[in-house]
Design an enzyme around this catalytic site. Structure first.
Site, PDB file in Angstrom:
ATOM      1  N   SER A  55       0.812  -1.223   0.000  1.00  0.00           N
ATOM      2  CA  SER A  55       0.000   0.000   0.000  1.00  0.00           C
ATOM      3  C   SER A  55       0.841   1.267   0.000  1.00  0.00           C
ATOM      4  O   SER A  55       0.375   2.318  -0.456  1.00  0.00           O
ATOM      5  CB  SER A  55      -0.935   0.011   1.211  1.00  0.00           C
ATOM      6  N   ASP A 203      -4.941   6.743  10.055  1.00  0.00           N
ATOM      7  CA  ASP A 203      -4.566   5.439  10.615  1.00  0.00           C
ATOM      8  C   ASP A 203      -3.169   5.447  11.214  1.00  0.00           C
ATOM      9  O   ASP A 203      -2.749   4.480  11.868  1.00  0.00           O
ATOM     10  CB  ASP A 203      -4.681   4.340   9.556  1.00  0.00           C
ATOM     11  N   HIS A 206      -0.273   5.133   6.952  1.00  0.00           N
ATOM     12  CA  HIS A 206      -0.092   5.502   5.541  1.00  0.00           C
ATOM     13  C   HIS A 206       0.169   6.994   5.387  1.00  0.00           C
ATOM     14  O   HIS A 206      -0.599   7.815   5.900  1.00  0.00           O
ATOM     15  CB  HIS A 206      -1.325   5.082   4.733  1.00  0.00           C
TER      16      HIS A 206
END
Length: 227
Positions: A55, A203, A206
């Site tokens: 990611s 979060d 990221h």
């Protein structure tokens, strides 16, 4: 008198013919130079850089144009370098998933391979020996398919709350893999971003668009040395 007029007329004709000839030669030279330039441009073959990761590479939570591989493409374009980037980031990818997925991606010719995997292994507490083995398998597959490929590895670290011993062992495997395979090495992809609240999304994992700019600089500092 008439003879002088005829001589003058002949002289003028010869001068004009010479001028026309010079102009024609100059035009031909210009055309030839332009043709050569076109041919030279055709000879410049675009090379491919494959970013293979999770990611972080994919740019989770952002527009793809804001992810660090796209930002590096902008840098490459600004320098007029003959490289195109393929972003093969997949959110949630582990090294185990990567070793299975890489075969499909290797069907296309690649010249530079940037490997960014392992973070999800660390967050899941996967044994470091397994992560190292999977990373080596990925590298072996790439080298077997394209022996002349240039290799770059992005190092990763995990928070100490995963256990100090595990975190230390996890951190070192990336440098070991890089040294073993003569890979250009980015010591820590998230340098200057990891743990900085304002550079990460809600979060806390990221990076934001601003964070990805820093990731791009971290990677470009090393990547440019192999291009």
């Amino acid at each position: 008198m008439l003879k002088n007029i005829i001589y003058a007329w002949l002289f003028s004709v010869l001068v004009l013919a010479g001028c026309n000839s010079d102009s024609k030669n100059q035009a031909q030279e210009t055309t030839t130079a332009a043709d050569k330039a076109v041919e030279e441009n055709k000879k410049v073959e675009m090379k491919t850089i494959l970013f293979f990761g999770n990611s972080l590479t994919a740019g989770y939570g952002l527009d793809p144009s804001e992810a660090f591989p796209a930002l590096i493409q902008q840098k490459i374009d600004s320098l007029d370098l003959p490289y195109k980037i393929i972003n093969a980031g997949l959110s949630g990818e582990t090294t185990a998933g990567g070793k299975n997925r890489i075969d499909w991606l290797l069907r296309q010719k690649i010249d530079v391979f940037v490997l960014e995997l392992g973070a999800n292994d660390g967050l899941r507490g996967i044994p470091v020996t397994e992560t190292a083995r999977n990373l080596q398998i990925i590298v072996d597959k790439v080298k077997a398919k394209y022996p002349d490929v240039k290799l770059v590895l992005a190092g990763m670290e995990i928070p100490p709350n995963m256990g100090g011993k595990y975190a230390a062992e996890f951190r070192v495997i990336f440098r070991q893999i890089a040294e073993k395979n003569n890979m250009a090495f980015v010591p820590f992809l998230l340098q200057g971003v990891g743990g900085v609240r304002e550079l990460n999304q809600g979060d806390g994992i990221h990076p934001t668009e601003k964070g990805h700019r820093i990731l791009a600089e971290n990677v470009w500092e090393i990547l440019q040395t192999v291009l």
